[in-house]
Design an enzyme around this catalytic site. Structure first.
Site, PDB file in Angstrom:
ATOM      1  N   HIS A   1      -1.208  -1.307  -4.274  1.00  0.00           N
ATOM      2  CA  HIS A   1      -2.474  -1.014  -3.578  1.00  0.00           C
ATOM      3  C   HIS A   1      -2.553   0.491  -3.318  1.00  0.00           C
ATOM      4  CE1 HIS A   1      -5.921  -2.167  -1.021  1.00  0.00           C
ATOM      5  NE2 HIS A   1      -5.507  -1.227  -0.184  1.00  0.00           N
TER       6      HIS A   1
ATOM      7  N   MET B   1     -12.132   4.178  -0.259  1.00  0.00           N
ATOM      8  CA  MET B   1     -12.779   4.347   1.057  1.00  0.00           C
ATOM      9  C   MET B   1     -13.466   5.701   1.023  1.00  0.00           C
ATOM     10  SD  MET B   1      -9.699   2.716   3.295  1.00  0.00           S
ATOM     11  CE  MET B   1      -8.580   2.905   1.923  1.00  0.00           C
TER      12      MET B   1
ATOM     13  N   SER C   1       0.857  -1.200   0.000  1.00  0.00           N
ATOM     14  CA  SER C   1       0.000   0.000   0.000  1.00  0.00           C
ATOM     15  C   SER C   1       0.884   1.237   0.000  1.00  0.00           C
ATOM     16  CB  SER C   1      -0.885   0.010   1.235  1.00  0.00           C
ATOM     17  OG  SER C   1      -1.369   1.325   1.438  1.00  0.00           O
TER      18      SER C   1
ATOM     19  N   HIS D   1      -8.366   0.948  -3.813  1.00  0.00           N
ATOM     20  CA  HIS D   1      -9.267   0.681  -2.688  1.00  0.00           C
ATOM     21  C   HIS D   1      -9.966   1.992  -2.331  1.00  0.00           C
ATOM     22  CE1 HIS D   1      -9.449  -0.605   1.864  1.00  0.00           C
ATOM     23  NE2 HIS D   1     -10.660  -0.481   1.331  1.00  0.00           N
TER      24      HIS D   1
ATOM     25  N   ASP E   1      -4.754   3.459  -1.647  1.00  0.00           N
ATOM     26  CA  ASP E   1      -5.812   3.741  -0.680  1.00  0.00           C
ATOM     27  C   ASP E   1      -6.376   5.138  -0.887  1.00  0.00           C
ATOM     28  OD1 ASP E   1      -6.010   1.369   0.976  1.00  0.00           O
ATOM     29  OD2 ASP E   1      -3.958   1.813   1.606  1.00  0.00           O
TER      30      ASP E   1
ATOM     31  N   MET F   1     -11.386  -6.277   5.555  1.00  0.00           N
ATOM     32  CA  MET F   1     -10.540  -5.384   6.358  1.00  0.00           C
ATOM     33  C   MET F   1     -10.217  -6.039   7.703  1.00  0.00           C
ATOM     34  SD  MET F   1      -9.985  -2.609   4.564  1.00  0.00           S
ATOM     35  CE  MET F   1      -9.068  -1.800   5.867  1.00  0.00           C
TER      36      MET F   1
ATOM     37  N   ASP G   1      -6.505  -6.840   4.265  1.00  0.00           N
ATOM     38  CA  ASP G   1      -5.879  -5.521   4.339  1.00  0.00           C
ATOM     39  C   ASP G   1      -5.933  -4.984   5.766  1.00  0.00           C
ATOM     40  OD1 ASP G   1      -4.999  -2.930   3.911  1.00  0.00           O
ATOM     41  OD2 ASP G   1      -6.666  -2.347   2.602  1.00  0.00           O
TER      42      ASP G   1
ATOM     43  N   MET H   1      -9.037   7.889   0.186  1.00  0.00           N
ATOM     44  CA  MET H   1      -9.870   8.255   1.348  1.00  0.00           C
ATOM     45  C   MET H   1     -10.381   9.675   1.184  1.00  0.00           C
ATOM     46  SD  MET H   1      -7.566   6.718   4.426  1.00  0.00           S
ATOM     47  CE  MET H   1      -6.690   5.151   4.274  1.00  0.00           C
TER      48      MET H   1
HETATM   49  C1  DX5 Z   1      -6.267   1.168   5.847  1.00  0.00           C
HETATM   50  C2  DX5 Z   1      -5.789   0.868   4.438  1.00  0.00           C
HETATM   51  C3  DX5 Z   1      -4.675  -0.106   4.395  1.00  0.00           C
HETATM   52  C4  DX5 Z   1      -3.450   0.345   5.154  1.00  0.00           C
HETATM   53  C5  DX5 Z   1      -2.517  -0.806   5.368  1.00  0.00           C
HETATM   54  O1  DX5 Z   1      -7.408   1.943   5.780  1.00  0.00           O
HETATM   55  O2  DX5 Z   1      -6.839   0.341   3.657  1.00  0.00           O
HETATM   56  O3  DX5 Z   1      -4.358  -0.453   3.055  1.00  0.00           O
HETATM   57  O4  DX5 Z   1      -2.781   1.382   4.509  1.00  0.00           O
HETATM   58  O5  DX5 Z   1      -1.463  -0.372   6.167  1.00  0.00           O
HETATM   59  P1  DX5 Z   1      -0.748  -1.369   7.184  1.00  0.00           P
HETATM   60  O6  DX5 Z   1      -0.258  -2.513   6.365  1.00  0.00           O
HETATM   61  O7  DX5 Z   1       0.342  -0.541   7.766  1.00  0.00           O
HETATM   62  O8  DX5 Z   1      -1.785  -1.787   8.188  1.00  0.00           O
HETATM   63 ZN    ZN Z   2      -6.376  -0.530   1.608  1.00  0.00          ZN
END
Ligand code: DX5
Ligand code: ZN
Length: 213
Positions: free
Chosen positions: A36, A71, A11, A69, A38, A140, A173, A40
């Site tokens: 990956h 969110m 990620s 991903h 993320d 998750m 994840d 948000m």
């Molecule tokens: C959390 C994200 C993850 C996160 C993973 O909301 O979806 O992808 O960045 O980070 P680690 O591996 O550090 O938990």
């Molecule tokens: Zn993620």
């Protein structure tokens, strides 16, 4: 544990954003399978991160699969932009979406692979009627929003159950480390997302290798 190849999706949330292109090239050379990303929005989760502009910019640096991903609230609204920016997989949260089947259809109509994700408190039954429509389910193992949280091992039965009902990729994840990776793989994970466990390490190659189990 079987001999199937476990895919590792670092990620970039834990990457050095000032050197993002170099960081993505580095995980590519280190043997990552997917990237990956993320996304948000500060609403569905408290944090704000990456938008389609950044996805498009990073797209120039690697041929690796882009695993996006989302969110964000109302993810259907942004599918087209993220698809055009160069995503390969687009995964959204069922909790954030009023019309999951329509959103999946939208992702597919753009020629992309579709995934649905569930937060730790969301039951597998919220995916009823969707499993035969998606390529991936993301379970998750932390509350979405931030990297570096602790793995919730009480999600393992959910992964085991999902594995019985679903033939596509099961992605896990949150809080993946060398040790928790083993637990997720044993439960049935096909794809492991890892932020801190890759970008926090000296050698990305060794870190990635260490997660494969
Ligand atoms: C959390 C994200 C993850 C996160 C993973 O909301 O979806 O992808 O960045 O980070 P680690 O591996 O550090 O938990
Ligand atoms: Zn993620």
């Amino acid at each position: 544990m079987s001999d199937k190849k476990i895919l590792i999706a670092p990620s970039i949330l834990s990457a050095d954003f000032g050197r993002l292109a170099e960081e993505v090239k580095a995980i590519d050379s280190a043997g990552a399978d997917w990237v990956h990303i993320d996304v948000m929005d500060g609403k569905f989760v408290p944090n704000i991160t990456i938008g389609p502009l950044v996805v498009r910019a990073v797209r120039q640096t690697t041929k690796l699969i882009f695993d996006v991903h989302l969110m964000i609230d109302d993810p259907g609204q942004y599918v087209e932009e993220f698809a055009d920016a160069g995503s390969d997989f687009i995964t959204f949260h069922v909790e954030a979406c009023k019309d999951p089947a329509g959103t999946i259809a939208k992702i597919r109509s753009k020629g992309k692979k579709a995934g649905v994700s569930i937060k730790p408190g969301t039951d597998l039954s919220s995916l009823d009627g969707l499993l035969d429509k998606v390529d991936m389910v993301l379970v998750m193992t932390v509350e979405p929003g931030f990297a570096g949280q602790s793995f919730m091992r009480d999600m393992m039965p959910k992964i085991e159950q999902l594995k019985k009902e679903f033939n596509g990729y099961v992605q896990v994840d949150g809080g993946i480390t060398k040790d928790t990776a083993k637990e997720a793989i044993t439960a049935g994970a096909d794809v492991l997302v890892a932020g801190t466990a890759v970008f926090g390490k000296e050698s990305y190659a060794e870190a990635i290798k260490g997660l494969r189990g």
